[in-house]
Design a protein around this motif. Sequence first.
Motif, PDB file in Angstrom:
ATOM      1  N   PRO A 261      34.887  21.652  45.992  1.00  0.00           N
ATOM      2  CA  PRO A 261      35.905  22.435  46.605  1.00  0.00           C
ATOM      3  C   PRO A 261      36.152  23.736  46.254  1.00  0.00           C
ATOM      4  O   PRO A 261      36.144  24.254  45.260  1.00  0.00           O
ATOM      5  N   HIS A 262      36.488  24.529  47.412  1.00  0.00           N
ATOM      6  CA  HIS A 262      36.719  25.964  47.232  1.00  0.00           C
ATOM      7  C   HIS A 262      37.489  26.661  48.105  1.00  0.00           C
ATOM      8  O   HIS A 262      37.986  26.148  49.430  1.00  0.00           O
ATOM      9  N   ARG A 263      37.807  27.860  47.914  1.00  0.00           N
ATOM     10  CA  ARG A 263      38.687  28.591  48.899  1.00  0.00           C
ATOM     11  C   ARG A 263      38.752  30.078  48.577  1.00  0.00           C
ATOM     12  O   ARG A 263      38.671  30.383  47.440  1.00  0.00           O
ATOM     13  N   VAL A 264      38.552  31.045  49.433  1.00  0.00           N
ATOM     14  CA  VAL A 264      38.558  32.390  49.327  1.00  0.00           C
ATOM     15  C   VAL A 264      39.606  32.989  49.785  1.00  0.00           C
ATOM     16  O   VAL A 264      39.863  32.793  51.112  1.00  0.00           O
TER      17      VAL A 264
ATOM     18  N   THR B 213      44.729  24.820  50.760  1.00  0.00           N
ATOM     19  CA  THR B 213      44.014  23.940  50.238  1.00  0.00           C
ATOM     20  C   THR B 213      42.461  24.368  50.019  1.00  0.00           C
ATOM     21  O   THR B 213      42.008  24.712  50.980  1.00  0.00           O
ATOM     22  N   GLN B 214      41.823  23.787  48.831  1.00  0.00           N
ATOM     23  CA  GLN B 214      40.432  24.064  48.638  1.00  0.00           C
ATOM     24  C   GLN B 214      39.931  23.050  49.685  1.00  0.00           C
ATOM     25  O   GLN B 214      40.266  21.907  49.868  1.00  0.00           O
ATOM     26  N   GLN B 215      38.408  23.647  50.405  1.00  0.00           N
ATOM     27  CA  GLN B 215      37.715  22.671  51.381  1.00  0.00           C
ATOM     28  C   GLN B 215      36.475  22.573  50.743  1.00  0.00           C
ATOM     29  O   GLN B 215      35.725  23.261  50.251  1.00  0.00           O
ATOM     30  N   THR B 216      35.607  21.439  51.391  1.00  0.00           N
ATOM     31  CA  THR B 216      34.463  21.193  51.112  1.00  0.00           C
ATOM     32  C   THR B 216      33.602  20.977  52.368  1.00  0.00           C
ATOM     33  O   THR B 216      34.209  20.675  53.396  1.00  0.00           O
ATOM     34  N   HIS B 217      32.379  21.435  52.587  1.00  0.00           N
ATOM     35  CA  HIS B 217      31.486  21.120  53.460  1.00  0.00           C
ATOM     36  C   HIS B 217      29.976  21.235  53.104  1.00  0.00           C
ATOM     37  O   HIS B 217      29.730  21.855  52.068  1.00  0.00           O
TER      38      HIS B 217
ATOM     39  N   LEU C 238      38.793  33.695  44.400  1.00  0.00           N
ATOM     40  CA  LEU C 238      37.820  32.541  44.568  1.00  0.00           C
ATOM     41  C   LEU C 238      38.313  31.528  43.882  1.00  0.00           C
ATOM     42  O   LEU C 238      38.280  31.561  42.650  1.00  0.00           O
ATOM     43  N   LEU C 239      38.843  30.534  44.732  1.00  0.00           N
ATOM     44  CA  LEU C 239      39.039  29.241  43.920  1.00  0.00           C
ATOM     45  C   LEU C 239      38.021  28.451  44.089  1.00  0.00           C
ATOM     46  O   LEU C 239      37.590  27.919  45.200  1.00  0.00           O
ATOM     47  N   LEU C 240      37.300  27.822  42.975  1.00  0.00           N
ATOM     48  CA  LEU C 240      35.984  27.059  43.154  1.00  0.00           C
ATOM     49  C   LEU C 240      36.510  26.096  41.870  1.00  0.00           C
ATOM     50  O   LEU C 240      36.162  26.210  40.726  1.00  0.00           O
TER      51      LEU C 240
ATOM     52  N   VAL D 254      29.133  39.490  42.512  1.00  0.00           N
ATOM     53  CA  VAL D 254      28.801  38.320  43.275  1.00  0.00           C
ATOM     54  C   VAL D 254      29.120  37.280  42.934  1.00  0.00           C
ATOM     55  O   VAL D 254      29.353  37.063  41.443  1.00  0.00           O
ATOM     56  N   ALA D 255      29.381  36.309  43.666  1.00  0.00           N
ATOM     57  CA  ALA D 255      29.479  34.829  43.333  1.00  0.00           C
ATOM     58  C   ALA D 255      28.586  34.005  44.285  1.00  0.00           C
ATOM     59  O   ALA D 255      28.397  34.357  45.452  1.00  0.00           O
TER      60      ALA D 255
END
Length: 197
Positions: free
Chosen positions: A161-164, A120-124, A139-141, A153-154
Amino acid sequence: MANDDSAALAAVGPRLRALRHQRGTTLAQLAELTGISVSTLSRLESGSRRPTLELLLPLARAYQVPLDELVDAPATGDPRVHPKPIVQHGVTFLPLTRRPGGVQAFKQILPPNTPTGEHTQQTHEGYEWIYVLSGRLRLLLGEHDLTLTPGEVAEFDTRVPHRVYNPGPGTTEVLNLFGPQGERLHVRARPAASDRG
């Protein structure tokens, strides 16, 4: 990193024993020279006693070596970074900066289908910049689903929320800059007027 400190402290005992054997010194002789009891010296060498500065200073004097050598501290004034790999969820992180806080640089090596675990995508808190050196990085953003290839580049706010991960088929290598307090990167594309002479 707490694990690095624990590993460094655990290595002190074997290093002390090796030094004593190299010098051909007995525990009794070392106790007489340092004023540290034989039992304490024995526990230090076996790792059952935690090394403290009060114990290491007289031992460094007795062996006539710098204190840094007993604890394998990095050389001061040496600008080179000697990365110690950290593996999390199948991904290898090589820290490229030494100072705590501020923007941190890492090289990440992601075997195919890593990181493992939670999908799952996370945030911090923070801000992240990613440069793909080789392979492919997904990259899920938020609602975006991007595949980055070498040279791409990203950069993004990690409160989104994101996940790589590496979708495969080969290994992916990435340079990653991360600002834990949300520090953004400032890239200069050309010299400022004052730099042109």
